[in-house]
Design an enzyme around this catalytic site. Sequence first.
Site, PDB file in Angstrom:
ATOM      1  N   VAL A  60       0.827  -1.201   0.000  1.00 55.52           N
ATOM      2  CA  VAL A  60       0.000   0.000   0.000  1.00 55.52           C
ATOM      3  C   VAL A  60       0.870   1.263   0.000  1.00 55.52           C
ATOM      4  O   VAL A  60       0.549   2.233  -0.688  1.00 55.52           O
ATOM      5  CB  VAL A  60      -0.993  -0.013   1.186  1.00 55.52           C
ATOM      6  CG1 VAL A  60      -1.778   1.287   1.261  1.00 55.52           C
ATOM      7  CG2 VAL A  60      -1.944  -1.192   1.054  1.00 55.52           C
ATOM      8  N   GLY A  63       2.002   1.683  -3.499  1.00 52.89           N
ATOM      9  CA  GLY A  63       0.887   2.133  -4.329  1.00 52.89           C
ATOM     10  C   GLY A  63       0.496   3.571  -4.072  1.00 52.89           C
ATOM     11  O   GLY A  63       0.293   4.349  -5.013  1.00 52.89           O
ATOM     12  N   GLU A  64       0.404   3.957  -2.809  1.00 54.41           N
ATOM     13  CA  GLU A  64       0.007   5.330  -2.498  1.00 54.41           C
ATOM     14  C   GLU A  64       1.082   6.324  -2.929  1.00 54.41           C
ATOM     15  O   GLU A  64       0.776   7.396  -3.436  1.00 54.41           O
ATOM     16  CB  GLU A  64      -0.296   5.505  -1.018  1.00 54.41           C
ATOM     17  CG  GLU A  64      -0.786   6.902  -0.708  1.00 54.41           C
ATOM     18  CD  GLU A  64      -1.587   7.011   0.567  1.00 54.41           C
ATOM     19  OE1 GLU A  64      -2.113   8.112   0.809  1.00 54.41           O
ATOM     20  OE2 GLU A  64      -1.686   6.022   1.313  1.00 54.41           O
ATOM     21  N   SER A  65       2.333   5.965  -2.754  1.00 57.38           N
ATOM     22  CA  SER A  65       3.416   6.853  -3.182  1.00 57.38           C
ATOM     23  C   SER A  65       3.354   7.083  -4.689  1.00 57.38           C
ATOM     24  O   SER A  65       3.451   8.219  -5.162  1.00 57.38           O
ATOM     25  CB  SER A  65       4.772   6.258  -2.791  1.00 57.38           C
ATOM     26  OG  SER A  65       4.874   6.135  -1.389  1.00 57.38           O
ATOM     27  N   SER A  68      -0.139   8.997  -5.658  1.00 58.23           N
ATOM     28  CA  SER A  68      -0.161  10.397  -5.237  1.00 58.23           C
ATOM     29  C   SER A  68       0.832  11.240  -6.034  1.00 58.23           C
ATOM     30  O   SER A  68       0.521  12.365  -6.437  1.00 58.23           O
ATOM     31  CB  SER A  68       0.146  10.500  -3.740  1.00 58.23           C
ATOM     32  OG  SER A  68      -0.907   9.945  -2.995  1.00 58.23           O
TER      33      SER A  68
END
Length: 142
Positions: A60, A63-65, A68
């Site tokens: 996660v 993925g978020e890095s 975003s």
Amino acid sequence: MTESTVPSDALRWALDRGVGALAEKMGFTWVELNPERAVATMPVEGNTQPVGLMHGGAYVVLGESLGSMHANLLAGEGRLAVGVDINATHTRSATAGTVTGVCTPIHVGRSITVHEIVVTDDQGRRCSTVRITNMIRDLPSA
């Protein structure tokens, strides 16, 4: 958001901006960044559960890095993308080597972006699918 808002050297833009202390600590490394997609890797070692499997939270973070940063790239100067929703489905556990995240936009609007990030192991097997929604806001005037 248009391609004209994207810096000509998007990868240099990302490297100069940084990915944040958490992603750095976890070994996040940029591979590619352009208007169509973002790609990065992260080592399994140091990002595992006590039993030696890649931690789901590590998928996660990757993925978020990616999602975003790609949303911020597309948002353009004077605008900021902030995550408002994220979910992940883990389908395999990496135990060694490196995982690679490939982030592609599903929807790019004026105020919302949605990205899918597919995380694979060194053999190209899908380990996790992450979906992130970012809200795009104008930065306050100085």
